[in-house]
Design a protein around this motif. Structure first.
Motif, short mmCIF file in Angstrom:
data_model
loop_
_atom_site.label_atom_id
_atom_site.label_comp_id
_atom_site.label_asym_id
_atom_site.label_seq_id
_atom_site.Cartn_x
_atom_site.Cartn_y
_atom_site.Cartn_z
N GLY A 7 3.68 15.79 -19.76
CA GLY A 7 2.37 16.27 -19.36
C GLY A 7 1.30 15.43 -20.03
N GLY A 8 0.10 15.47 -19.48
CA GLY A 8 -0.97 14.69 -20.07
C GLY A 8 -2.23 14.72 -19.24
N ASP A 9 -3.16 13.83 -19.60
CA ASP A 9 -4.43 13.77 -18.88
C ASP A 9 -4.62 12.42 -18.21
OD1 ASP A 9 -5.07 12.23 -21.08
OD2 ASP A 9 -6.72 13.47 -21.76
N CYS A 10 -5.84 12.11 -17.81
CA CYS A 10 -6.10 10.98 -16.92
C CYS A 10 -5.52 9.65 -17.39
CB CYS A 10 -7.58 10.85 -16.62
SG CYS A 10 -8.66 10.57 -18.05
N GLU A 11 -5.72 9.31 -18.67
CA GLU A 11 -5.21 8.01 -19.11
C GLU A 11 -3.69 7.99 -19.16
OE1 GLU A 11 -5.66 10.30 -22.90
OE2 GLU A 11 -7.04 9.95 -21.24
N ASP A 12 -3.08 9.16 -19.37
CA ASP A 12 -1.63 9.24 -19.40
C ASP A 12 -1.05 9.02 -18.00
OD1 ASP A 12 -1.98 9.89 -22.12
OD2 ASP A 12 -2.15 12.02 -21.62
N TYR A 13 -1.72 9.57 -16.97
CA TYR A 13 -1.31 9.30 -15.59
C TYR A 13 -1.43 7.80 -15.29
CZ TYR A 13 -1.52 14.29 -14.26
OH TYR A 13 -1.31 15.64 -14.15
N ALA A 14 -2.55 7.20 -15.70
CA ALA A 14 -2.78 5.78 -15.42
C ALA A 14 -1.73 4.91 -16.10
CB ALA A 14 -4.19 5.38 -15.87
N LEU A 15 -1.37 5.24 -17.34
CA LEU A 15 -0.34 4.47 -18.04
C LEU A 15 1.00 4.55 -17.33
CD1 LEU A 15 -1.21 5.41 -21.73
CD2 LEU A 15 -1.30 3.11 -20.74
N ALA A 16 1.37 5.72 -16.86
CA ALA A 16 2.65 5.88 -16.16
C ALA A 16 2.67 5.10 -14.86
CB ALA A 16 2.94 7.36 -15.91
N LYS A 17 1.58 5.14 -14.13
CA LYS A 17 1.49 4.40 -12.87
C LYS A 17 1.59 2.90 -13.13
CE LYS A 17 -1.24 8.08 -10.87
NZ LYS A 17 -2.55 8.50 -10.36
N ARG A 18 0.91 2.43 -14.18
CA ARG A 18 0.97 1.01 -14.53
C ARG A 18 2.39 0.61 -14.91
NH1 ARG A 18 0.43 -2.51 -18.92
NH2 ARG A 18 -0.78 -4.37 -18.42
N ARG A 19 3.02 1.42 -15.73
CA ARG A 19 4.39 1.12 -16.15
C ARG A 19 5.33 1.02 -14.94
NH1 ARG A 19 8.43 3.98 -16.32
NH2 ARG A 19 7.35 5.97 -16.42
N ARG A 20 5.21 1.94 -14.01
CA ARG A 20 6.07 1.91 -12.82
C ARG A 20 5.84 0.65 -11.98
NH1 ARG A 20 7.16 7.57 -9.83
NH2 ARG A 20 7.81 8.81 -11.62
N LEU A 21 4.59 0.30 -11.77
CA LEU A 21 4.30 -0.88 -10.96
C LEU A 21 4.76 -2.16 -11.65
CD1 LEU A 21 0.85 0.08 -9.43
CD2 LEU A 21 3.08 0.04 -8.29
N LEU A 22 4.52 -2.28 -12.94
CA LEU A 22 4.98 -3.46 -13.67
C LEU A 22 6.51 -3.56 -13.63
CD1 LEU A 22 2.61 -3.45 -16.78
CD2 LEU A 22 2.46 -4.91 -14.73
N ALA A 23 7.20 -2.43 -13.76
CA ALA A 23 8.67 -2.43 -13.74
C ALA A 23 9.21 -2.85 -12.38
CB ALA A 23 9.20 -1.04 -14.10
N SER A 24 8.40 -2.65 -11.32
CA SER A 24 8.86 -3.06 -9.99
C SER A 24 8.40 -4.46 -9.61
CB SER A 24 8.42 -2.04 -8.94
OG SER A 24 7.02 -2.04 -8.80
N GLY A 25 7.81 -5.20 -10.58
CA GLY A 25 7.51 -6.61 -10.34
C GLY A 25 6.05 -6.96 -10.10
N TRP A 26 5.15 -6.00 -10.15
CA TRP A 26 3.74 -6.32 -9.97
C TRP A 26 3.25 -7.14 -11.15
CZ3 TRP A 26 0.08 -4.24 -6.27
CH2 TRP A 26 0.67 -3.49 -5.25
N PRO A 27 2.40 -8.15 -10.94
CA PRO A 27 1.89 -8.95 -12.06
C PRO A 27 0.87 -8.17 -12.87
CG PRO A 27 0.90 -9.69 -9.99
CD PRO A 27 1.93 -8.65 -9.63
N PRO A 28 0.92 -8.28 -14.20
CA PRO A 28 -0.05 -7.56 -15.04
C PRO A 28 -1.51 -7.87 -14.69
CG PRO A 28 1.69 -8.48 -16.38
CD PRO A 28 1.89 -9.01 -14.99
N MET A 48 0.83 -1.20 0.00
CA MET A 48 0.00 0.00 0.00
C MET A 48 0.87 1.26 0.00
SD MET A 48 -3.04 -1.09 -0.38
CE MET A 48 -3.98 0.41 -0.14
N ALA A 49 2.00 1.21 0.70
CA ALA A 49 2.92 2.35 0.69
C ALA A 49 3.49 2.56 -0.71
CB ALA A 49 4.02 2.14 1.71
N GLN A 50 3.81 1.47 -1.39
CA GLN A 50 4.32 1.59 -2.75
C GLN A 50 3.27 2.20 -3.67
OE1 GLN A 50 5.43 -2.09 -4.70
NE2 GLN A 50 6.67 -1.01 -6.21
N LEU A 51 2.03 1.77 -3.55
CA LEU A 51 0.95 2.35 -4.35
C LEU A 51 0.81 3.85 -4.07
CD1 LEU A 51 -1.87 -0.35 -4.14
CD2 LEU A 51 -0.22 0.01 -5.99
N ALA A 52 0.86 4.21 -2.80
CA ALA A 52 0.74 5.62 -2.42
C ALA A 52 1.88 6.45 -3.00
CB ALA A 52 0.70 5.75 -0.90
#
Length: 136
Positions: free
Chosen positions: A45-66, A9-13
């Protein structure tokens, strides 16, 4: 399914807060079109889906399962179509869905967003490449 822990949860935050600090800019302003999905960090810079894509990329890069980290679309309480990142975890009472949303500084429980007026539409399938309708 990953079990919800304080560390996860801390990582997500952290990911939510770091990416949310990037500048918001609509696709119409930035690209001259109503919708263009790209990574906000690469574009500067970007909008909502661009934020979501960046967050997904970061979590996947740190080992979270797709299968646990999926993009989703919804209507907000203001009837605006919106994209967020959802994360599925196993909580003490069963499966939980958490939402990383550029509209909020903290990670939200999907159930709380529903109570606030969000209506879910679609989400990436847990397996494969498609999107599925969210039934609430």
């Amino acid at each position: 399914m990953l079990t919800r822990t304080a560390a996860l949860m801390a990582q997500l935050a952290t990911v939510n807060a770091e990416v949310n600090r990037l500048p918001y800019q609509s696709d119409a302003t930035r690209y001259g079109r109503p919708d263009f999905w790209t990574d906000i960090e690469a574009a500067g810079g970007g909008d909502c889906e661009d934020y979501a894509l960046a967050k997904r990329r970061r979590l996947l890069a740190s080992g979270w399962p797709p299968s646990a980290v999926r993009l989703a679309t919804c209507w907000t309480e203001r009837e605006e179509y919106h994209a967020v990142l959802t994360v599925d975890l196993q909580g003490p009472e069963g499966p939980e869905t958490w939402v990383l949303d550029n509209r909020y500084g903290r990670v939200q429980a999907a159930a709380d967003l529903i109570r606030m007026g969000y209506r879910w539409d679609r989400r990436q399938a847990a397996t494969g490449r498609g999107w599925v309708q969210i039934k609430t």
